[in-house]
Design a protein around this motif. Structure first.
Motif: not given
Length: 414
Positions: A380-387
């Motif tokens: 989830l945090m990796g996805t957040s950084l990419l977003m």
């Protein structure tokens, strides 16, 4: 007089200068620190990896974004001035911080020394701007300006003391483990709490001119939070201050003014219409995480087990993570507020993307406090950084086109 919250009414003028570069630096530091926090690097973690992860996620994300990016974007408008007083100091600070972020994982002492020099330059820029570029009296300062001022004053104490400690520890042959005990506690909580509360109140409260409880309380509360804890920390580090006096100083300098500010904030928020929009969503999530984290850290002595297995759930550690992620959500509120002022033409699509991004980040922060959910938290945090790349890319692409082609208002409705 009052108007809407700051991030709904701020204009996206040219005053931002190089503020966007500091947000890019903070985004890079956050991604690098997030990678260092992945589970596969913590099977047999080295002290350097742990220090780099902690310093990147707190010091190299929060401080450049707040004293660099936010100050250049919002401080001139809040002070009704023409710009920052020392633009050269901002450029020097950015260069030093950028080099420090690259060197920190391999040379923690050098990276922290460069951080101290870089934030000191940013702090001088903020202080000079408040003193020399304002066109309004001190009594009309909004709470966010007091947060800028308190954070800058903190740096005037933290940076020289930290440089002295690094010199003494390096000459004595100290390892990276010593840095964790020095940086955890009052320094970290001050650097996280002061900017976060300032941003959250700017995002959720109407812009006030002295009549609200927060406006009356902010100079004293932020002043205490910015100076008292770090002064006690400096005396405890180099002087003969006892541990009991040090803890009492933290209570007086952090807990009590923070509690008073939250009571004033609740009273003003009760009488105001709740705002909507991306910045308000991020700020609300950050406030929930901050309150949860502070409650967990304060109540840890009541519930903490006498002995815990390695990798077990620890209330104090969970509270520390929640405070850190709450501060990051508060910074994201400012970032999305500014992006929203530049991307008005995107309208509802941008708002929906922002709220989805906030939910992903909030869920990742909650999962991160439980050892059993470490993999979903990393995803989830990796996805957040990419977003973050989408709004950042749109804004900086538009700014590049405007600068190269001489077109103004490319991203905004005419």
């Amino acid at each position: 007089m009052t108007s809407g919250p700051l991030f709904q009414t701020v204009s996206s003028s040219h005053r931002g200068g190089s503020g966007g570069a500091f947000f890019l630096l903070a985004l890079f530091a956050g991604m690098l620190g997030g990678v260092m926090g992945l589970p596969f690097l913590h099977v047999h973690p080295s002290a350097g990896v742990i220090v780099s992860h902690a310093v990147l996620m707190t010091f190299y994300v929060v401080c450049p974004a707040f004293l660099g990016g936010m100050a250049q974007w919002f401080l001139p408008e809040l002070l009704k001035g023409e710009g920052m007083a020392l633009p050269s100091a901002a450029r020097i600070g950015f260069g030093v911080l950028a080099v420090g972020a690259f060197l920190l994982p391999v040379m923690p002492f050098i990276g922290l020394a460069l951080w101290s020099v870089g934030v000191l330059a940013l702090a001088f820029n903020v202080l000079a701007t408040v003193l020399e570029m304002r066109t309004i009296p001190f009594r009309e300062f909004p709470p966010l300006v007091w947060a800028f001022l308190a954070n800058a004053l903190s740096m005037l104490v933290i940076a020289p003391v930290l440089l002295a400690f690094l010199l003494r520890s390096g000459m004595a042959g100290g390892g990276a483990e010593a840095l964790l005990t020095v940086l955890r506690g009052s320094v970290e909580m001050t650097l996280l709490s002061v900017p976060s509360l300032g941003i959250i109140m700017a995002a959720l409260l109407p812009r006030q001119t002295g009549q609200g409880w927060v406006s009356r309380c902010a100079p004293y509360a932020f002043g205490l939070m910015g100076l008292v804890p770090v002064l006690f920390w400096a005396d405890h580090l180099f002087g003969e201050l006892s541990s009991s006096a040090y803890k009492a100083g933290l209570t007086v300098g952090l807990v009590l003014p923070c509690l008073a500010l939250l009571v004033a904030f609740a009273r003003d928020l009760w009488r105001a219409a709740l705002p909507s929009g991306p910045a308000a969503g991020w700020a609300s999530g950050g406030l929930v995480l901050l309150l949860s984290g502070w409650a967990a850290m304060l109540t840890e002595p009541l519930w903490a087990p006498q002995s815990a297995q390695p990798g077990a759930f620890m209330l104090g550690a969970a509270g520390h993570q929640l405070v850190m992620f709450g501060s990051l959500l508060a910074l994201s509120a400012a970032f999305y507020g500014w992006c929203g002022s530049r991307l008005v033409s995107q309208g509802r699509a941008f708002a929906l993307f922002s709220m989805a991004h906030a939910l992903v980040t909030f869920a990742g922060a909650l999962c991160s406090v439980l050892p059993q959910l470490v993999l979903p938290a990393a995803l989830l945090m990796g996805t957040s950084l990419l977003m973050f790349a989408l709004p950042a890319g749109l804004v900086w692409y538009g700014m590049l086109v405007e600068r190269t082609q001489g077109v103004t208002g490319l991203l905004r409705k005419q």
